[in-house]
Motif scaffolding. Structure first.
Motif, PDB file in Angstrom:
ATOM      1  N   TRP A 127      -5.693  13.072   8.258  1.00 37.82           N
ATOM      2  CA  TRP A 127      -6.439  12.025   7.562  1.00 37.82           C
ATOM      3  C   TRP A 127      -5.385  11.198   6.834  1.00 37.82           C
ATOM      4  O   TRP A 127      -4.571  11.729   6.085  1.00 37.82           O
ATOM      5  N   ALA A 128      -5.380   9.911   7.077  1.00 39.65           N
ATOM      6  CA  ALA A 128      -4.436   9.018   6.405  1.00 39.65           C
ATOM      7  C   ALA A 128      -5.205   8.073   5.503  1.00 39.65           C
ATOM      8  O   ALA A 128      -6.251   7.532   5.889  1.00 39.65           O
ATOM      9  N   MET A 129      -4.687   7.871   4.300  1.00 37.64           N
ATOM     10  CA  MET A 129      -5.334   6.990   3.339  1.00 37.64           C
ATOM     11  C   MET A 129      -4.291   6.053   2.740  1.00 37.64           C
ATOM     12  O   MET A 129      -3.193   6.477   2.361  1.00 37.64           O
ATOM     13  N   ALA A 130      -4.623   4.772   2.673  1.00 34.97           N
ATOM     14  CA  ALA A 130      -3.743   3.778   2.058  1.00 34.97           C
ATOM     15  C   ALA A 130      -4.338   3.361   0.727  1.00 34.97           C
ATOM     16  O   ALA A 130      -5.513   2.984   0.653  1.00 34.97           O
ATOM     17  N   LYS A 131      -3.522   3.412  -0.341  1.00 31.11           N
ATOM     18  CA  LYS A 131      -3.969   3.050  -1.693  1.00 31.11           C
ATOM     19  C   LYS A 131      -3.278   1.760  -2.100  1.00 31.11           C
ATOM     20  O   LYS A 131      -2.051   1.662  -2.083  1.00 31.11           O
TER      21      LYS A 131
ATOM     22  N   ASN B  46      -3.564  -6.273  -6.913  1.00 25.69           N
ATOM     23  CA  ASN B  46      -4.852  -6.536  -7.563  1.00 25.69           C
ATOM     24  C   ASN B  46      -5.878  -7.127  -6.609  1.00 25.69           C
ATOM     25  O   ASN B  46      -7.057  -7.229  -6.941  1.00 25.69           O
ATOM     26  N   LYS B  47      -5.426  -7.550  -5.439  1.00 24.72           N
ATOM     27  CA  LYS B  47      -6.319  -8.175  -4.471  1.00 24.72           C
ATOM     28  C   LYS B  47      -6.366  -7.344  -3.202  1.00 24.72           C
ATOM     29  O   LYS B  47      -5.387  -6.722  -2.815  1.00 24.72           O
ATOM     30  N   GLY B  48      -7.515  -7.363  -2.552  1.00 26.15           N
ATOM     31  CA  GLY B  48      -7.647  -6.668  -1.279  1.00 26.15           C
ATOM     32  C   GLY B  48      -8.360  -5.344  -1.417  1.00 26.15           C
ATOM     33  O   GLY B  48      -8.781  -4.929  -2.502  1.00 26.15           O
ATOM     34  N   LEU B  49      -8.504  -4.657  -0.280  1.00 26.53           N
ATOM     35  CA  LEU B  49      -9.200  -3.374  -0.252  1.00 26.53           C
ATOM     36  C   LEU B  49      -8.431  -2.337  -1.065  1.00 26.53           C
ATOM     37  O   LEU B  49      -7.231  -2.173  -0.888  1.00 26.53           O
ATOM     38  N   ASN B  50      -9.137  -1.608  -1.898  1.00 27.95           N
ATOM     39  CA  ASN B  50      -8.494  -0.608  -2.748  1.00 27.95           C
ATOM     40  C   ASN B  50      -8.032   0.598  -1.938  1.00 27.95           C
ATOM     41  O   ASN B  50      -6.880   1.025  -2.042  1.00 27.95           O
ATOM     42  N   LEU B  51      -8.927   1.133  -1.105  1.00 24.15           N
ATOM     43  CA  LEU B  51      -8.607   2.286  -0.276  1.00 24.15           C
ATOM     44  C   LEU B  51      -8.964   1.986   1.175  1.00 24.15           C
ATOM     45  O   LEU B  51     -10.004   1.378   1.457  1.00 24.15           O
ATOM     46  N   ILE B  52      -8.118   2.424   2.093  1.00 24.34           N
ATOM     47  CA  ILE B  52      -8.398   2.319   3.524  1.00 24.34           C
ATOM     48  C   ILE B  52      -8.125   3.692   4.129  1.00 24.34           C
ATOM     49  O   ILE B  52      -7.101   4.315   3.848  1.00 24.34           O
ATOM     50  N   CYS B  53      -9.041   4.161   4.980  1.00 29.25           N
ATOM     51  CA  CYS B  53      -8.893   5.481   5.584  1.00 29.25           C
ATOM     52  C   CYS B  53      -8.826   5.375   7.105  1.00 29.25           C
ATOM     53  O   CYS B  53      -9.406   4.467   7.713  1.00 29.25           O
ATOM     54  N   ALA B  54      -8.123   6.318   7.712  1.00 30.35           N
ATOM     55  CA  ALA B  54      -8.047   6.396   9.167  1.00 30.35           C
ATOM     56  C   ALA B  54      -7.716   7.834   9.543  1.00 30.35           C
ATOM     57  O   ALA B  54      -7.467   8.675   8.675  1.00 30.35           O
ATOM     58  N   ALA B  55      -7.704   8.105  10.842  1.00 24.20           N
ATOM     59  CA  ALA B  55      -7.459   9.474  11.296  1.00 24.20           C
ATOM     60  C   ALA B  55      -6.627   9.456  12.565  1.00 24.20           C
ATOM     61  O   ALA B  55      -6.524   8.438  13.257  1.00 24.20           O
ATOM     62  N   GLY B  56      -6.050  10.603  12.871  1.00 27.14           N
ATOM     63  CA  GLY B  56      -5.278  10.754  14.102  1.00 27.14           C
ATOM     64  C   GLY B  56      -5.282  12.209  14.527  1.00 27.14           C
ATOM     65  O   GLY B  56      -5.411  13.111  13.696  1.00 27.14           O
ATOM     66  N   ALA B  57      -5.156  12.439  15.838  1.00 25.99           N
ATOM     67  CA  ALA B  57      -5.042  13.804  16.361  1.00 25.99           C
ATOM     68  C   ALA B  57      -4.099  13.772  17.548  1.00 25.99           C
ATOM     69  O   ALA B  57      -4.169  12.857  18.384  1.00 25.99           O
TER      70      ALA B  57
ATOM     71  N   TYR C   3       0.836  -1.204   0.000  1.00 28.23           N
ATOM     72  CA  TYR C   3       0.000   0.000   0.000  1.00 28.23           C
ATOM     73  C   TYR C   3       0.869   1.252   0.000  1.00 28.23           C
ATOM     74  O   TYR C   3       1.893   1.312   0.685  1.00 28.23           O
ATOM     75  N   ASP C   4       0.447   2.258  -0.761  1.00 29.87           N
ATOM     76  CA  ASP C   4       1.040   3.588  -0.701  1.00 29.87           C
ATOM     77  C   ASP C   4       0.226   4.436   0.267  1.00 29.87           C
ATOM     78  O   ASP C   4      -1.004   4.345   0.308  1.00 29.87           O
ATOM     79  N   LEU C   5       0.921   5.277   1.033  1.00 31.35           N
ATOM     80  CA  LEU C   5       0.237   6.107   2.017  1.00 31.35           C
ATOM     81  C   LEU C   5       0.097   7.543   1.525  1.00 31.35           C
ATOM     82  O   LEU C   5       1.033   8.121   0.964  1.00 31.35           O
ATOM     83  N   HIS C   6      -1.089   8.095   1.740  1.00 31.71           N
ATOM     84  CA  HIS C   6      -1.361   9.498   1.439  1.00 31.71           C
ATOM     85  C   HIS C   6      -1.798  10.165   2.735  1.00 31.71           C
ATOM     86  O   HIS C   6      -2.699   9.664   3.425  1.00 31.71           O
ATOM     87  N   LEU C   7      -1.174  11.286   3.058  1.00 25.28           N
ATOM     88  CA  LEU C   7      -1.461  11.982   4.304  1.00 25.28           C
ATOM     89  C   LEU C   7      -1.996  13.377   4.021  1.00 25.28           C
ATOM     90  O   LEU C   7      -1.550  14.051   3.082  1.00 25.28           O
ATOM     91  N   TYR C   8      -2.954  13.815   4.867  1.00 21.00           N
ATOM     92  CA  TYR C   8      -3.594  15.117   4.676  1.00 21.00           C
ATOM     93  C   TYR C   8      -3.733  15.816   6.023  1.00 21.00           C
ATOM     94  O   TYR C   8      -3.986  15.182   7.051  1.00 21.00           O
ATOM     95  N   ASN C   9      -3.573  17.128   6.004  1.00 20.02           N
ATOM     96  CA  ASN C   9      -3.753  17.927   7.210  1.00 20.02           C
ATOM     97  C   ASN C   9      -5.241  18.218   7.388  1.00 20.02           C
ATOM     98  O   ASN C   9      -5.829  18.999   6.649  1.00 20.02           O
ATOM     99  N   ALA C  10      -5.853  17.587   8.381  1.00 18.93           N
ATOM    100  CA  ALA C  10      -7.289  17.742   8.625  1.00 18.93           C
ATOM    101  C   ALA C  10      -7.565  18.637   9.828  1.00 18.93           C
ATOM    102  O   ALA C  10      -8.665  18.592  10.398  1.00 18.93           O
ATOM    103  N   THR C  11      -6.591  19.465  10.224  1.00 23.11           N
ATOM    104  CA  THR C  11      -6.764  20.319  11.397  1.00 23.11           C
ATOM    105  C   THR C  11      -7.904  21.306  11.166  1.00 23.11           C
ATOM    106  O   THR C  11      -7.975  21.961  10.119  1.00 23.11           O
ATOM    107  N   MET C  12      -8.792  21.415  12.152  1.00 23.94           N
ATOM    108  CA  MET C  12      -9.935  22.314  12.047  1.00 23.94           C
ATOM    109  C   MET C  12      -9.651  23.639  12.756  1.00 23.94           C
ATOM    110  O   MET C  12      -8.519  23.952  13.073  1.00 23.94           O
TER     111      MET C  12
END
Length: 647
Positions: free
Chosen positions: A452-456, A460-471, A435-444
């Motif tokens: 916001w963290a997203m794994a791409k 060819n097998k398995g979940l295409n995208l997985i999302c999670a969060a942290g603070a 999986y490749d990781l994509h990170l985003y600043n979700a500070t309000m």
């Protein structure tokens, strides 16, 4: 004068124990509790060749009236049970032991029904496995424990119960935690306004780079011993999962209605096991009040001057309440309900909170909203628990704010953090899990660093995208936490995903079919669902560095100072922090604290698309414009209509 030991019961076990007891004890035999106990009685033994729960309840009654300790021995379905020694003035009785053993067992519902059946039967036959050899083994143990009790040496049996297999004679010893809800020995204090008041005290960190006031090395000495036991534990099992790229351990929290697995995810299986135990303890505290007795039952109309307005926590929309078979009713200020005391940091006063908002299972089918464990947190001090409770609420609110507003969050360059551990984590996720990781600043608007963290998936097998969060005040820690959460879904759900693709495609067409937690995460495993995350996946936006996106916060030696920083950041935005103490006697024995944090105005995490809660929460419409993501206030109709991807 020799010690008097009263033996209540009949059968081979009672006969054998009487023969084993030293001659210098005066042994008095009774068939039941009808005769009065003789003067000088130091101990009551209740012995049977079978399980007689009604007699054990009677023994508790007699022991408490007389002030005399008692000890039991009996046979139940091929197993000998000895203990625990019951002191009438202390918590932890035979009923606590039966409850722990019942809940930790595999067939708890069937055993509970049998126990009810046996309650009214006083003439049961001996257990089929009650052989002379097995009962002799039990009698030796019982006689030995009687000597220890009368000599004041209780190191072995104090708070413990022996289980003897009458098939193999294998004997094991198990800790019995007092049951805080035990109808016999529990004496919970009444919930009160005075006890709800919180005064923040110093909570020194274990080290300069830590955000904890107790080390796992310290907790390692108590967690497994006190809570994890296959036969009588508050947690009754563990499983090491070798599929994810990091150390993943799941422990089981047995509940009467089923089992609930909770996970710990770190770089070490030993640390993950301890983390999972802490998660399990947190979950057990948040299910229902077990540390104090709820004392207020009234309507909001009558309590308005000292109660939190439930509508400020966000409720379901009118059209949701109007649906056939919707499990909740619209809030009515004139309908009485249970209330518990919490503490408002913004108002600096205790405040009544609906019990169903303070304990997450209570809203199921008998309330006005669906409430989860959102904001529940465990800590080595109350300050630490509040600190992490706030961060969980902030983390999930930031994720949902970004989702509902479809905010084009700044993309982060993960390597700009200049953190070697994070770089290794990212590389491991890519190489081992694919999986490749994509990170985003979700500070309000409050400024508490959120990601916001997203794994791409690159396979060819398995979940295409997985999302999670942290603070976290330290954004790098927020990222690491989110990456560990992502990793927990990598590979572990592939088989379920492949088996349920047809159902998931139906969910993609009909959001009302997204009914439980796993549906949310697996739905976005479909490649066809990726377009719904286009507002984040736009690769044309430049990568931003951590130093550009996050201001370096102040470092403190005292965690309470970090907590004060969080409170000030929220109060500047007129966001209150309301804390309900969920601490139970079970976790107090290890010096732990548990709280539920409510931050009115923040979006509560819900699972099942039909249970979304945004009504009454203006922030979701206002903050996107405030932060420059939108040119004007959003309308409810503009909010993202699709189920969120939080796993």
């Amino acid at each position: 004068m020799s010690a008097v030991v009263v033996v209540v019961g009949e059968g081979l076990l009672a006969d054998s124990v009487c023969k084993e007891l030293p001659a210098d004890y005066k042994v008095v035999r009774h068939l039941n509790f009808k005769p009065e106990l003789p003067d000088g009685t130091k101990l009551i033994l209740v012995l049977h060749d079978t399980w007689m729960p009604s007699v054990h309840k009677k023994a508790e009654e007699v022991s408490r009236l007389s002030g005399i300790p008692w000890l039991r021995g009996f046979v139940s379905f091929g197993e000998g049970v000895i203990g625990p020694i019951v002191h009438p003035s202390k918590p932890r009785c035979s009923q606590c032991a039966d409850t722990r053993k019942l809940l930790a067992g595999r067939d708890r519902e069937e055993m509970w029904k049998l126990q009810q059946k046996f309650e009214g039967n006083s003439g049961l036959e001996s257990d089929a496995w009650a052989s002379r050899t097995g009962l002799l083994q039990m009698s030796h143990l019982l006689a030995s424990e009687v000597r220890r009790v009368l000599e004041g040496s209780l190191a072995d049996l104090e708070g413990r119960m022996y289980l003897v297999s009458l098939k193999t004679l294998k004997t094991s010893r198990h800790l019995i935690l007092p049951d805080s809800l035990c109808p016999v020995c529990s004496s919970l204090p009444e919930d009160s306004q005075a006890a709800a008041r919180i005064t923040l005290n110093p909570s020194l960190k274990v080290s300069a780079d830590s955000y904890r006031c107790r080390s796992l090395e310290d907790l390692n000495q108590t967690l497994i011993r006190n809570y994890l036991d296959q036969r009588t534990g508050l947690l009754n099992g563990k499983m090491y999962d070798f599929t994810p790229p990091f150390a993943d351990v799941v422990v089981n929290l047995p509940l009467f209605g089923g089992d609930e697995g909770v996970a710990g995810r770190t770089h070490s299986y030993q640390v993950s096991e301890l983390t999972a135990i802490l998660e399990g303890l947190e979950r057990s505290c948040g299910i229902s009040p077990r540390g104090k007795r709820t004392a207020v039952y009234d309507s909001y109309r009558n309590l308005e001057d000292r109660a939190f307005n439930p509508l400020k926590a966000g409720v379901h929309a009118d059209e949701q309440y109007a649906r056939p078979n919707f499990p909740f009713n619209k809030f009515n200020p004139d309908i009485p309900m249970n209330w518990v005391w919490g503490y408002s940091f913004l108002q600096e006063r205790p405040l009544l909170v609906p019990e169903l908002l303070a304990y997450y299972s209570l809203g199921c089918g008998n309330g006005f909203v669906y409430e989860t464990s959102n904001g529940c947190a465990l800590g080595g001090s109350q300050e630490e628990a509040v600190f992490y409770g706030i961060l969980e609420v902030v983390e999930r609110d930031s994720f949902l704010m970004a989702w509902y507003g479809q905010l084009a969050l700044p993309r982060l360059d993960p390597y700009s953090a200049n953190d070697e551990e994070l770089q290794l984590m990212i590389d491991r996720v890519r190489i081992v899990a694919g999986y490749d990781l994509h990170l985003y600043n979700a500070t309000m608007e409050h400024g508490i660093p959120s990601v916001w963290a997203m794994a791409k998936n690159r396979k060819n097998k398995g979940l295409n995208l997985i999302c999670a969060a942290g603070a976290h005040p330290d954004p790098i820690r927020a990222v690491k936490s989110a990456v560990h959460e992502l990793a927990g879904m990598m590979g572990t759900m592939d088989d379920d995903f492949e088996a349920n693709k047809t159902k998931l495609r139906l969910m993609l067409q009909d959001s009302s079919l997204v009914g439980k937690m796993d549906d949310h995460g697996m739905l976005y495993g479909l490649p066809e669902a990726e377009e719904r995350l286009a507002f984040l996946l736009d690769e044309n936006r430049p990568l931003r560095t951590f130093s550009e996106e996050f201001k370096r916060g102040r470092r403190h030696a005292d965690l309470t100072d970090d907590l004060q920083d969080l409170l000030k950041a929220l109060h500047r935005q007129n966001l209150d922090v309301i804390v309900v103490d969920q601490t139970t006697p079970e976790i107090q024995r290890s010096g732990l604290h548990c709280v539920k944090v409510l931050i009115p105005g923040m979006l509560p995490m819900t699972f099942g698309h039909h249970l979304t809660r945004v009504t009454g929460l203006r922030r979701v419409l206002e903050v996107p414009m405030k932060l420059g993501y939108a040119k004007e206030l959003l309308t409810v109709e503009q909010l993202n209509p699709h189920p969120h991807p939080f796993p």
